[in-house]
Design a protein around this motif. Structure first.
Motif, PDB file in Angstrom:
ATOM      1  N   ALA A 179       0.813  -1.223   0.000  1.00  0.00           N
ATOM      2  CA  ALA A 179       0.000   0.000   0.000  1.00  0.00           C
ATOM      3  C   ALA A 179       0.847   1.274   0.000  1.00  0.00           C
ATOM      4  N   GLN A 180       2.007   1.234  -0.645  1.00  0.00           N
ATOM      5  CA  GLN A 180       2.856   2.420  -0.752  1.00  0.00           C
ATOM      6  C   GLN A 180       2.861   3.021  -2.155  1.00  0.00           C
ATOM      7  N   GLY A 181       2.330   2.277  -3.129  1.00  0.00           N
ATOM      8  CA  GLY A 181       2.251   2.806  -4.487  1.00  0.00           C
ATOM      9  C   GLY A 181       2.995   2.000  -5.538  1.00  0.00           C
ATOM     10  N   LYS A 182       3.590   0.872  -5.170  1.00  0.00           N
ATOM     11  CA  LYS A 182       4.373   0.090  -6.133  1.00  0.00           C
ATOM     12  C   LYS A 182       3.505  -0.394  -7.301  1.00  0.00           C
ATOM     13  N   THR A 183       2.377  -1.007  -6.968  1.00  0.00           N
ATOM     14  CA  THR A 183       1.508  -1.550  -8.021  1.00  0.00           C
ATOM     15  C   THR A 183       0.963  -0.443  -8.909  1.00  0.00           C
ATOM     16  N   SER A 184       0.756   0.735  -8.339  1.00  0.00           N
ATOM     17  CA  SER A 184       0.226   1.855  -9.125  1.00  0.00           C
ATOM     18  C   SER A 184       1.187   2.278 -10.226  1.00  0.00           C
ATOM     19  N   ILE A 185       2.485   2.099 -10.015  1.00  0.00           N
ATOM     20  CA  ILE A 185       3.461   2.411 -11.055  1.00  0.00           C
ATOM     21  C   ILE A 185       3.246   1.489 -12.259  1.00  0.00           C
ATOM     22  N   LEU A 186       3.081   0.201 -12.000  1.00  0.00           N
ATOM     23  CA  LEU A 186       2.835  -0.751 -13.084  1.00  0.00           C
ATOM     24  C   LEU A 186       1.493  -0.473 -13.753  1.00  0.00           C
ATOM     25  N   GLU A 187       0.506  -0.087 -12.946  1.00  0.00           N
ATOM     26  CA  GLU A 187      -0.814   0.234 -13.485  1.00  0.00           C
ATOM     27  C   GLU A 187      -0.727   1.432 -14.428  1.00  0.00           C
ATOM     28  N   ALA A 188       0.097   2.420 -14.080  1.00  0.00           N
ATOM     29  CA  ALA A 188       0.270   3.588 -14.943  1.00  0.00           C
ATOM     30  C   ALA A 188       0.862   3.182 -16.290  1.00  0.00           C
ATOM     31  N   VAL A 189       1.816   2.251 -16.271  1.00  0.00           N
ATOM     32  CA  VAL A 189       2.385   1.742 -17.519  1.00  0.00           C
ATOM     33  C   VAL A 189       1.297   1.066 -18.354  1.00  0.00           C
ATOM     34  N   CYS A 190       0.484   0.260 -17.703  1.00  0.00           N
ATOM     35  CA  CYS A 190      -0.582  -0.470 -18.398  1.00  0.00           C
ATOM     36  C   CYS A 190      -1.587   0.502 -19.031  1.00  0.00           C
ATOM     37  N   MET A 191      -1.917   1.559 -18.332  1.00  0.00           N
ATOM     38  CA  MET A 191      -2.833   2.562 -18.873  1.00  0.00           C
ATOM     39  C   MET A 191      -2.204   3.302 -20.044  1.00  0.00           C
ATOM     40  N   SER A 211       7.644  -8.879 -31.927  1.00  0.00           N
ATOM     41  CA  SER A 211       8.396  -8.031 -30.997  1.00  0.00           C
ATOM     42  C   SER A 211       8.105  -8.472 -29.574  1.00  0.00           C
ATOM     43  N   LEU A 212       9.044  -8.192 -28.678  1.00  0.00           N
ATOM     44  CA  LEU A 212       8.904  -8.632 -27.294  1.00  0.00           C
ATOM     45  C   LEU A 212       7.951  -7.716 -26.521  1.00  0.00           C
ATOM     46  N   PRO A 213       7.148  -8.282 -25.618  1.00  0.00           N
ATOM     47  CA  PRO A 213       6.348  -7.442 -24.725  1.00  0.00           C
ATOM     48  C   PRO A 213       7.174  -6.951 -23.552  1.00  0.00           C
ATOM     49  N   VAL A 214       6.668  -5.935 -22.884  1.00  0.00           N
ATOM     50  CA  VAL A 214       7.197  -5.530 -21.581  1.00  0.00           C
ATOM     51  C   VAL A 214       6.469  -6.349 -20.520  1.00  0.00           C
ATOM     52  N   TYR A 215       7.218  -6.829 -19.543  1.00  0.00           N
ATOM     53  CA  TYR A 215       6.641  -7.646 -18.468  1.00  0.00           C
ATOM     54  C   TYR A 215       6.471  -6.790 -17.216  1.00  0.00           C
ATOM     55  N   LEU A 216       5.237  -6.685 -16.731  1.00  0.00           N
ATOM     56  CA  LEU A 216       4.910  -5.991 -15.489  1.00  0.00           C
ATOM     57  C   LEU A 216       4.644  -7.061 -14.439  1.00  0.00           C
ATOM     58  N   ILE A 217       5.557  -7.207 -13.484  1.00  0.00           N
ATOM     59  CA  ILE A 217       5.537  -8.353 -12.564  1.00  0.00           C
ATOM     60  C   ILE A 217       5.324  -7.829 -11.146  1.00  0.00           C
ATOM     61  N   ASP A 218       4.115  -8.004 -10.644  1.00  0.00           N
ATOM     62  CA  ASP A 218       3.703  -7.369  -9.397  1.00  0.00           C
ATOM     63  C   ASP A 218       3.787  -8.330  -8.213  1.00  0.00           C
ATOM     64  N   ASP A 219       4.856  -8.199  -7.430  1.00  0.00           N
ATOM     65  CA  ASP A 219       4.988  -8.895  -6.142  1.00  0.00           C
ATOM     66  C   ASP A 219       4.853 -10.413  -6.284  1.00  0.00           C
ATOM     67  N   VAL A 220       5.455 -10.964  -7.311  1.00  0.00           N
ATOM     68  CA  VAL A 220       5.366 -12.397  -7.568  1.00  0.00           C
ATOM     69  C   VAL A 220       6.560 -13.163  -7.007  1.00  0.00           C
ATOM     70  N   THR A 263       7.847  -5.380  -8.927  1.00  0.00           N
ATOM     71  CA  THR A 263       7.632  -4.869  -7.574  1.00  0.00           C
ATOM     72  C   THR A 263       7.830  -6.006  -6.577  1.00  0.00           C
ATOM     73  N   THR A 264       8.296  -5.645  -5.393  1.00  0.00           N
ATOM     74  CA  THR A 264       8.508  -6.648  -4.350  1.00  0.00           C
ATOM     75  C   THR A 264       8.552  -5.946  -2.988  1.00  0.00           C
ATOM     76  N   THR A 265       8.164  -6.651  -1.958  1.00  0.00           N
ATOM     77  CA  THR A 265       8.223  -6.069  -0.605  1.00  0.00           C
ATOM     78  C   THR A 265       9.612  -6.196   0.007  1.00  0.00           C
ATOM     79  N   HIS A 266      10.443  -7.086  -0.538  1.00  0.00           N
ATOM     80  CA  HIS A 266      11.800  -7.254  -0.001  1.00  0.00           C
ATOM     81  C   HIS A 266      12.700  -7.811  -1.097  1.00  0.00           C
ATOM     82  N   LEU A 267      14.002  -7.674  -0.897  1.00  0.00           N
ATOM     83  CA  LEU A 267      14.982  -8.144  -1.882  1.00  0.00           C
ATOM     84  C   LEU A 267      15.748  -9.366  -1.398  1.00  0.00           C
ATOM     85  N   GLY A 268      15.273  -9.992  -0.318  1.00  0.00           N
ATOM     86  CA  GLY A 268      15.971 -11.156   0.213  1.00  0.00           C
ATOM     87  C   GLY A 268      16.125 -12.271  -0.809  1.00  0.00           C
ATOM     88  N   TRP A 269      15.131 -12.407  -1.670  1.00  0.00           N
ATOM     89  CA  TRP A 269      15.180 -13.475  -2.670  1.00  0.00           C
ATOM     90  C   TRP A 269      16.145 -13.182  -3.804  1.00  0.00           C
TER      91      TRP A 269
END
Length: 351
Positions: A32-44, A290-299, A324-330
């Motif tokens: 709920a900080q806005g990460k997914t909204s960035i990807l949504e803006a790209v999609c729009m 042509s290749l698509p852009v991949y929008l990968i939300d917290d997967v 987008t991700t909540t952490h970079l441990g992975w």
């Protein structure tokens, strides 16, 4: 690929300005900080589509007024979308009269998110949306036919609920449904043929097992939509709703010949969802060259290391990825994300 993204009064962002390298970017932050909204803006910006809502007002920043704007350099074109009660679309400074002309030379997108599990577990509507999003990108006239079909269906259903249905008007709307619905059925059948071998191969690659993923398109009107409507006429008039047509189609998913929704384990179901989206990317590339852009939300943070590395390996190396991700441990265990910018997102601010 996208080189820049700018937005004003979109979701939680009063202003947003990013420059993204060819490889893409990783956005980290709490929920709920806005990460997914960035990807949504790209999609729009690219497809005039939000995977989160069909309501344009819902994407306007609360308290900001009556609209939002998104712009950016995408596929070497400067594109702009503004919504203030209606859509204002521009490409390279020239207005585009409607969504069809705006999307005609737009790019390709694949959206991947945890909600993709609903493709397997959820209703047929989600699987139809999956096919519709692909169809609108690779099938000429698909988006227009879908819009016309939906308008005719809505009008027919309203007439059916009338205590004294006007048969001549109902039949006129059915003619529109038959013409546009037949185009949708033929397009969906071609898409499933394109997707099936690719999804099956992705299922085995991600699972690491010899699992047979099956896709079977089931059109609610069968091969002859006109004949199906004639057969359903009495039932539809009696129950006052339309039962036949692409709005009732489904995509049957099986693992080793058994229903994925009923018999697959949770791990298998997650793999099926991933396989469908990987297959989507390959199908788009095959159809459009042509290749698509991949929008990968917290997967990736939700996957075990084996499946995570398999998915990363399956993604085209030269495709741009917005993650987008909540952490970079992975991230330390994985490869294939070199050259990507990394950002932190907190309360609508990006650093």
């Amino acid at each position: 690929m996208l080189r820049t993204l700018r937005a004003v009064d979109f979701r939680c962002f009063s202003g947003l300005s990013l420059e993204i390298p060819a490889a893409g970017a990783v956005f980290t932050g709490d929920n709920a900080q806005g990460k997914t909204s960035i990807l949504e803006a790209v999609c729009m910006l690219v497809r005039l589509h939000s995977p989160r809502t069909r309501r344009m007002p819902a994407m306007t920043r609360m308290g900001s007024g009556s609209g939002f704007g998104i712009a950016g350099e995408a596929w070497e074109m400067e594109r702009r979308v503004r919504w203030q009660g209606g859509l204002d679309l521009m490409v390279d400074g020239e207005p585009r009269e409607g969504p069809g002309t705006y999307l005609a030379d737009g790019g390709l997108l694949v959206w991947m998110g945890n909600e993709d599990l609903d493709l397997v577990r959820g209703s047929a509507e989600g699987r139809r949306r999956y096919l519709d999003f692909i169809g609108s990108q690779i099938e000429p006239g698909y988006r227009t036919a879908l819009a016309r079909y939906r308008r005719a269906l809505k009008a027919k259903n309203l007439l059916l609920k009338d205590p004294r249905p006007r048969e001549e008007e109902i039949r006129s709307y059915e003619e529109v449904m038959i013409a546009d619905g037949s185009l949708l059925v033929d397009s969906r059948a071609r898409m499933v043929s394109l997707l099936s071998p690719r999804a099956s191969a992705s299922q085995q690659q991600v699972s690491g097992k010899d699992e047979a993923l099956g896709l079977e398109y089931r059109p609610a009107g069968g091969a002859d939509l006109r004949a199906a409507m004639e057969q359903a006429r009495e039932r539809e008039r009696r129950q006052r709703q339309s039962f036949v047509g692409p709005h009732r189609d489904d995509l049957l998913l099986t693992v080793n010949g058994l229903s994925a929704a009923e018999f697959a384990s949770e791990g298998q179901q997650r793999t099926v969802a991933l396989a469908l989206k990987l297959a989507q990317g390959e199908a788009l590339a095959a159809a459009r060259g042509s290749l698509p852009v991949y929008l990968i939300d917290d997967v990736f943070g939700e996957l075990d290391p084996g499946r995570r590395n398999a998915v990363l390996h399956a993604l085209p190396a030269h495709a741009q990825k917005w993650i987008t991700t909540t952490h970079l441990g992975w991230l330390e265990e994985s490869h294939g994300l070199g050259g990507m910018n990394r950002y932190t997102v907190k309360a609508g601010e990006i650093s």
